[in-house]
Every structure is written in structure tokens, then in C-alpha cells.
Design a protein around this motif. Structure first.
Motif, PDB file in Angstrom:
ATOM      1  N   LYS A  69      -9.006   8.154  -1.824  1.00  0.00           N
ATOM      2  CA  LYS A  69      -7.448   8.486  -2.651  1.00  0.00           C
ATOM      3  C   LYS A  69      -6.983   9.886  -2.061  1.00  0.00           C
TER       4      LYS A  69
ATOM      5  N   PRO B  87       5.999  -2.772  -3.052  1.00  0.00           N
ATOM      6  CA  PRO B  87       5.700  -2.880  -1.273  1.00  0.00           C
ATOM      7  C   PRO B  87       4.093  -2.104  -0.779  1.00  0.00           C
ATOM      8  N   ARG B  88       4.091  -0.992  -1.289  1.00  0.00           N
ATOM      9  CA  ARG B  88       3.234  -0.069  -0.535  1.00  0.00           C
ATOM     10  C   ARG B  88       2.228  -0.624  -1.043  1.00  0.00           C
ATOM     11  N   TRP B  89       2.073  -0.803  -2.448  1.00  0.00           N
ATOM     12  CA  TRP B  89       0.399  -1.680  -2.629  1.00  0.00           C
ATOM     13  C   TRP B  89       0.383  -2.772  -2.596  1.00  0.00           C
ATOM     14  N   SER B  90       1.340  -3.955  -2.344  1.00  0.00           N
ATOM     15  CA  SER B  90       1.414  -5.210  -2.121  1.00  0.00           C
ATOM     16  C   SER B  90       0.301  -5.163   0.080  1.00  0.00           C
ATOM     17  N   GLU B  91       0.857  -4.244   0.851  1.00  0.00           N
ATOM     18  CA  GLU B  91       0.408  -4.012   2.178  1.00  0.00           C
ATOM     19  C   GLU B  91      -0.845  -3.317   2.668  1.00  0.00           C
ATOM     20  N   LEU B  92      -1.517  -2.795   0.893  1.00  0.00           N
ATOM     21  CA  LEU B  92      -3.251  -2.248   0.528  1.00  0.00           C
ATOM     22  C   LEU B  92      -4.231  -3.351   0.836  1.00  0.00           C
TER      23      LEU B  92
ATOM     24  N   ASN C 270      -4.624  -6.811   2.584  1.00  0.00           N
ATOM     25  CA  ASN C 270      -5.365  -6.080   4.384  1.00  0.00           C
ATOM     26  C   ASN C 270      -6.471  -6.648   4.397  1.00  0.00           C
TER      27      ASN C 270
ATOM     28  N   PRO D 165      -2.940   4.786  -1.257  1.00  0.00           N
ATOM     29  CA  PRO D 165      -1.862   4.486  -2.255  1.00  0.00           C
ATOM     30  C   PRO D 165      -2.473   4.281  -3.264  1.00  0.00           C
TER      31      PRO D 165
END
Length: 172
Positions: free
Chosen positions: A161, A114-119, A122, A167
């Protein structure tokens, strides 16, 4: 066709960087960094959070191969025409290569959580990826070596990063 691509990739890998290539990297950074700063600020992608530690060093070492070298070999060396700087920059090929580079990032969403997906979903990140892809394509075309584009790609990833809390798919 596979032989032609293999020859292009081998030529890109075996063309050593020259001293003048560093200047070309700096030229690309001169327009890319301000643009990425604007896009990153607009999209909430920049959060000053320096993390200069062992984990960051490991990430920097890993980022040489993935994403920098791997993506540059595929999206620049394999997909773009063989560099011939006296000829005009191949805008159509660069646009297609850059578009594929941008589209590659959302395809990673299911793989890294999820954290990577959000990025990677975007739109501001995708615009930033497009700018980086174009800068790397221009650099590859001007130098006929993949190494300056790898350096540029790596520099942007590691700075983002390590200084701005981006992330990483490898650290959760």
C-alpha cells in the motif's frame, strides 16, 4: 469446540515471538516476495507510487489490527491445528484455511465500494492472497506464535500500500 478454539487462540496470542522467529519470517519472505512480484506484475497490481506520509502511517497503524491480527487469529490460530513443529506440516488444514482466507476477500467487495471490489475480485490478487495465506500458515506452524505471521502479513500489506499504490478499504 469453542473452548478448544479459544484455547488455541489464547495460546497463539500468549506465545511471545523469539529471536529465531525473525529468521523464519525472512525465510518466508525470501520465496513470498518474488512470487508476489511476479503475480502482482502479471495482474497489474504493482504500480510504483511511493506514498510515505501521515495517511500511510495511519494506515500502517490500523493494518496491525485489521487485517493483520484479525485475519491471522481467525484463519491461522482458530482454523489450523495447534502447532506441533516436530509433526509434519498439516497441508490439508493449511489448504482449507488458505482457501477460506482467499474466499474471504471477495466477500468484502460489497462493503468497501467499486475500487476495492475491482481489487478483491482480481484473480491475480486472489492468487497473491493464497500465497500470503500459505506463508502465514507455515510461519504460525513453525513458531506456535501468531505474532510472526502477523508481522509477515502486516509487512506485505504496508509495503504494497505504501510503495505500490494498492487501494485500501479505509482510504477510498
Amino acid at each position: 469446540m469453542l473452548n478448544r478454539i479459544t484455547r488455541k487462540v489464547a495460546a497463539a496470542l500468549s506465545t511471545p515471538p523469539a529471536r529465531t522467529h525473525l529468521g523464519l519470517c525472512l525465510i518466508e519472505l525470501a520465496w513470498l516476495v518474488p512470487l508476489l512480484a511476479v503475480l502482482g506484475t502479471a495482474g497489474g497490481l504493482l504500480n510504483w507510487a511511493p506514498a510515505l506520509n501521515v495517511a500511510t502511517l495511519k494506515l500502517a497503524l490500523l493494518a496491525i489490527a485489521v487485517p493483520s491480527l484479525g485475519e491471522e487469529l481467525f484463519f491461522r490460530a482458530a482454523l489450523l491445528p495447534s502447532p506441533d513443529p516436530p509433526k509434519r506440516f498439516p497441508w490439508r488444514a493449511a489448504a482449507i484455511s488458505t482457501l477460506l482466507f482467499v474466499l474471504w476477500h471477495p466477500l468484502q467487495a460489497p462493503l468497501f465500494g467499486p475500487r476495492w471490489s475491482e481489487l478483491v475480485l482480481n484473480p491475480w490478487f486472489l492468487l497473491s492472497a493464497g500465497a500470503l495465506g500459505l506463508a502465514c500458515a507455515r510461519l504460525y506452524w513453525k513458531t506456535a506464535s501468531i505474532w510472526p505471521a502477523v508481522l509477515l502479513h502486516w509487512t506485505i500489506v504496508v509495503l504494497w500500500k505504501s510503495l505500490f499504490g494498492a487501494p485500501s478499504p479505509w482510504n477510498g
